[in-house]
Design a protein around this motif. Structure first.
Motif, mmCIF file in Angstrom:
data_model
loop_
_atom_site.group_PDB
_atom_site.id
_atom_site.type_symbol
_atom_site.label_atom_id
_atom_site.label_comp_id
_atom_site.label_asym_id
_atom_site.label_seq_id
_atom_site.Cartn_x
_atom_site.Cartn_y
_atom_site.Cartn_z
ATOM 1 N N VAL A 250 0.839 -1.205 0.000
ATOM 2 C CA VAL A 250 0.000 0.000 0.000
ATOM 3 C C VAL A 250 0.870 1.249 0.000
ATOM 4 C CG1 VAL A 250 -1.705 1.311 1.325
ATOM 5 C CG2 VAL A 250 -1.973 -1.156 1.056
ATOM 6 N N LYS A 251 1.918 1.268 0.832
ATOM 7 C CA LYS A 251 2.801 2.442 0.890
ATOM 8 C C LYS A 251 3.524 2.643 -0.445
ATOM 9 C CE LYS A 251 3.692 2.397 5.842
ATOM 10 N NZ LYS A 251 4.701 2.157 6.896
ATOM 11 N N GLN A 252 4.047 1.565 -0.977
ATOM 12 C CA GLN A 252 4.774 1.661 -2.238
ATOM 13 C C GLN A 252 3.843 2.024 -3.398
ATOM 14 O OE1 GLN A 252 7.658 2.285 -1.109
ATOM 15 N NE2 GLN A 252 8.699 1.066 -2.662
ATOM 16 N N TYR A 253 2.617 1.540 -3.349
ATOM 17 C CA TYR A 253 1.647 1.888 -4.390
ATOM 18 C C TYR A 253 1.380 3.390 -4.357
ATOM 19 C CZ TYR A 253 -2.488 1.704 -7.344
ATOM 20 O OH TYR A 253 -3.386 1.901 -8.357
ATOM 21 N N ASP A 254 1.242 3.961 -3.141
ATOM 22 C CA ASP A 254 1.073 5.411 -3.015
ATOM 23 C C ASP A 254 2.292 6.147 -3.571
ATOM 24 O OD1 ASP A 254 -1.453 5.333 -1.926
ATOM 25 O OD2 ASP A 254 -0.772 5.467 0.160
ATOM 26 N N ASN A 255 3.487 5.645 -3.262
ATOM 27 C CA ASN A 255 4.713 6.253 -3.801
ATOM 28 C C ASN A 255 4.729 6.186 -5.329
ATOM 29 O OD1 ASN A 255 5.641 6.771 -1.231
ATOM 30 N ND2 ASN A 255 6.958 4.956 -1.150
ATOM 31 N N CYS A 256 4.289 5.056 -5.824
ATOM 32 C CA CYS A 256 4.240 4.835 -7.269
ATOM 33 C C CYS A 256 3.324 5.854 -7.939
ATOM 34 C CB CYS A 256 3.760 3.411 -7.515
ATOM 35 S SG CYS A 256 3.621 2.947 -9.220
ATOM 36 N N LEU A 257 2.129 6.014 -7.397
ATOM 37 C CA LEU A 257 1.180 6.982 -7.967
ATOM 38 C C LEU A 257 1.714 8.405 -7.847
ATOM 39 C CD1 LEU A 257 -2.268 5.586 -6.803
ATOM 40 C CD2 LEU A 257 -1.172 5.336 -9.022
ATOM 41 N N GLY A 258 2.342 8.717 -6.710
ATOM 42 C CA GLY A 258 2.932 10.040 -6.526
ATOM 43 C C GLY A 258 4.028 10.309 -7.538
ATOM 44 N N SER A 259 4.834 9.305 -7.798
ATOM 45 C CA SER A 259 5.909 9.449 -8.784
ATOM 46 C C SER A 259 5.345 9.699 -10.177
ATOM 47 C CB SER A 259 6.759 8.177 -8.788
ATOM 48 O OG SER A 259 7.655 8.183 -9.854
ATOM 49 N N ARG A 260 4.335 8.960 -10.520
ATOM 50 C CA ARG A 260 3.718 9.123 -11.845
ATOM 51 C C ARG A 260 3.073 10.507 -11.976
ATOM 52 N NH1 ARG A 260 1.383 4.287 -15.041
ATOM 53 N NH2 ARG A 260 1.307 5.306 -17.046
ATOM 54 N N GLU A 261 2.435 10.961 -10.906
ATOM 55 C CA GLU A 261 1.809 12.283 -10.892
ATOM 56 C C GLU A 261 2.867 13.372 -11.051
ATOM 57 O OE1 GLU A 261 -0.731 14.503 -7.547
ATOM 58 O OE2 GLU A 261 -1.407 12.450 -7.962
ATOM 59 N N GLN A 262 4.020 13.208 -10.389
ATOM 60 C CA GLN A 262 5.113 14.173 -10.484
ATOM 61 C C GLN A 262 5.641 14.265 -11.914
ATOM 62 O OE1 GLN A 262 6.166 16.309 -8.253
ATOM 63 N NE2 GLN A 262 7.803 17.110 -9.534
ATOM 64 N N VAL A 263 5.805 13.128 -12.560
ATOM 65 C CA VAL A 263 6.280 13.113 -13.948
ATOM 66 C C VAL A 263 5.288 13.847 -14.847
ATOM 67 C CG1 VAL A 263 6.691 11.592 -15.927
ATOM 68 C CG2 VAL A 263 7.689 11.044 -13.711
ATOM 69 N N GLU A 264 3.992 13.639 -14.628
ATOM 70 C CA GLU A 264 2.969 14.332 -15.426
ATOM 71 C C GLU A 264 3.006 15.830 -15.184
ATOM 72 O OE1 GLU A 264 -0.905 12.576 -14.977
ATOM 73 O OE2 GLU A 264 -0.190 10.608 -15.635
ATOM 74 N N ARG A 265 3.201 16.235 -13.916
ATOM 75 C CA ARG A 265 3.288 17.669 -13.605
ATOM 76 C C ARG A 265 4.488 18.310 -14.299
ATOM 77 N NH1 ARG A 265 3.181 16.818 -8.065
ATOM 78 N NH2 ARG A 265 1.106 16.161 -7.530
ATOM 79 N N GLU A 266 5.625 17.628 -14.260
ATOM 80 C CA GLU A 266 6.819 18.156 -14.914
ATOM 81 C C GLU A 266 6.622 18.265 -16.419
ATOM 82 O OE1 GLU A 266 9.884 15.491 -13.634
ATOM 83 O OE2 GLU A 266 9.889 16.300 -11.583
ATOM 84 N N SER A 267 5.949 17.291 -16.980
ATOM 85 C CA SER A 267 5.659 17.326 -18.412
ATOM 86 C C SER A 267 4.728 18.495 -18.746
ATOM 87 C CB SER A 267 5.027 16.005 -18.843
ATOM 88 O OG SER A 267 4.700 16.039 -20.198
#
Length: 163
Positions: free
Chosen positions: A28-45
């Protein structure tokens, strides 16, 4: 993408965060990290799309119109179609009352040409290519762009710019 490619892509993405030995709490913790990472990449894009501009490769006003409305990723795909247009030879085969049928030969090797039928309705400003790239990917193909260049069209109807 084929479904197997899509699932393999997702597996490789999640494998960066989750291992086979992860507990449920770690998952669960890593899944949240995973989604956060993906969201960050989208924001940077999004920031890159907002503050930078990819230069046009041609003098086409249609390309310039796409440059202003598409993301960098989508615009690069559109530019590939503009570059591919140089391999196309457009020939009018039939025309009546503003409705024209074109045959576009695309040179794929020194002696091989693929032929595509493109219809253009100048009154309704509608265009359709046999390859159906617009219907499947949401961008115009090189065959359509070749016909529009032949017809000296300078602006795209808003219905052909997908959100």
């Amino acid at each position: 993408m084929r479904s197997t490619q899509r699932s393999e892509s997702m597996h490789s993405f999640f494998n960066k965060f989750i291992t086979r030995n992860s507990s449920l709490i770690q998952f669960v913790k890593q899944y949240d990290n995973c989604l956060g990472s993906r969201e960050q990449v989208e924001r940077e894009s999004d920031v890159a799309d907002f503050y930078t501009v990819i230069p046009c490769t041609t003098k086409s006003s249609i390309e310039a119109q796409f440059q202003h409305v598409y993301t960098h990723q989508k615009f690069r795909k559109v530019q590939a179609q503009f570059r591919g247009k140089v391999n196309c030879i457009t020939r009018l085969t039939n025309s009546a009352l503003g409705y024209s049928v074109y045959e576009v030969g695309e040179q794929v090797s020194s002696l091989i040409f693929n032929k595509f039928v493109v219809t253009y309705d100048s009154l309704a400003t509608q265009v359709k290519c046999q390859c159906l790239l617009f219907e499947s990917r949401g961008i115009w193909c090189r065959h359509t762009l070749s016909v529009l260049s032949f017809e000296q069209v300078t602006q795209v109807s808003p219905r052909y710019i997908l959100e």
